[in-house]
Design a protein around this motif. Sequence first.
Motif, short mmCIF file in Angstrom:
data_model
loop_
_atom_site.label_atom_id
_atom_site.label_comp_id
_atom_site.label_asym_id
_atom_site.label_seq_id
_atom_site.Cartn_x
_atom_site.Cartn_y
_atom_site.Cartn_z
N UNK A 94 0.96 -1.25 0.16
CA UNK A 94 0.07 -0.09 0.07
C UNK A 94 0.78 1.41 -0.01
N UNK A 95 1.84 1.16 0.71
CA UNK A 95 2.80 2.41 1.12
C UNK A 95 3.38 2.74 -0.34
N UNK A 96 3.94 1.74 -0.98
CA UNK A 96 4.59 1.89 -2.25
C UNK A 96 3.82 2.41 -3.21
N UNK A 97 2.52 1.61 -3.37
CA UNK A 97 1.41 2.18 -4.36
C UNK A 97 1.08 3.66 -4.19
N UNK A 98 0.98 3.99 -3.10
CA UNK A 98 0.39 5.25 -2.87
C UNK A 98 1.58 6.42 -2.73
N UNK A 99 2.53 6.05 -2.49
CA UNK A 99 3.75 6.94 -2.33
C UNK A 99 3.87 7.68 -0.80
N UNK A 100 2.90 7.04 0.23
CA UNK A 100 2.72 7.55 1.52
C UNK A 100 4.28 6.88 2.18
N UNK A 101 4.94 7.88 2.99
CA UNK A 101 6.26 7.41 3.70
C UNK A 101 6.09 6.17 4.52
N UNK A 102 7.21 5.44 4.38
CA UNK A 102 7.20 4.07 4.76
C UNK A 102 7.38 4.33 6.67
N UNK A 103 7.81 5.67 6.94
CA UNK A 103 7.95 6.03 8.43
C UNK A 103 6.67 6.10 8.95
N UNK A 104 5.56 6.28 8.08
CA UNK A 104 4.21 6.37 8.70
C UNK A 104 3.98 5.00 9.79
N UNK A 105 4.51 3.90 9.20
CA UNK A 105 4.27 2.65 9.71
C UNK A 105 5.70 2.25 10.78
N UNK A 106 6.75 2.57 10.35
CA UNK A 106 8.15 2.27 11.08
C UNK A 106 8.30 3.09 12.23
#
Length: 285
Positions: A94-106
């Motif tokens: 989802x993050x890769x497809x939408x471009x939302x930063x990975x940091x929102x999860x990590x």
Amino acid sequence: MPVASVWGQADVTSDKGAGDENFPVGTVLIGRRYRAPIHAYYNFARVIDDMVDNTRLTPDAKIVRLRAMGEVIRGEREAPMRADAQTAVTLRQVLLQTGVPLETATDLIKAFCQDAVKSRYDSWEELLDYCRYSANPVGHFLLKLHGEDDDTLPPSDALCSALQVLNHLQDASKDLRTLDRCYLPRPWLAEEGVTIDDLRLARSKPGLRRVFDRLLDRTDELNAEARRLPNLIRNRRMRIYAAVIVELSHRLAARLRREDPVAGRVRLRADDGIRALAWSARFVI
């Protein structure tokens, strides 16, 4: 490290669902195209929360699993075909497809790793720093998913931190009983002549009530800043959703002023939701 040593034998996925939350998750207020990504984020967050709150895991085991989840998010580790680990796989996509930063999860993982080893807090600033990782990334995810500008982030951070503190107040007694965890600043308790163990009583002592009110004073400041958020959001559905959450945060804070969270968990009621929806109507246009 062997896979079994990282993930353990048991899937930690709980039966907790969106109905267990204070605030609506993936509701019809959100545009249809955004709901699946939001559910993927929520499922991941719920699983890592389950990991750190699992009373059968040691602190070290919790941290190993949590860090492994972060490695899956960053593409550094394969995940086993198991429900809990696969939430990280789904969210990475989802993050890769939408471009939302990975940091929102990590960043969430940083907070939960802290929960695994830290059970006491000594200042408001320390508590806010925890909220920076445990709560604020949720707002960042939602806003970035909707393509909103960075000027929405400060009032979103205020809202998410307020919601986190309110949740700590709601669950103060339960967290101490079940997890031996307390987020109330210890010096504030000492100043009022009470202790953490007073959370185990049937109702709040006057000194403990004053600590709650002091935290609510700070939370009111955060909620005042959060009032700016809806006007900054371009997406109409997200703007209305944010307005509802802002109003619910205010209403929960007011309930915690009037009711005793030691005597029983203070909850929002149906009329709170109705009034929050009514307040949000001003942001429809």
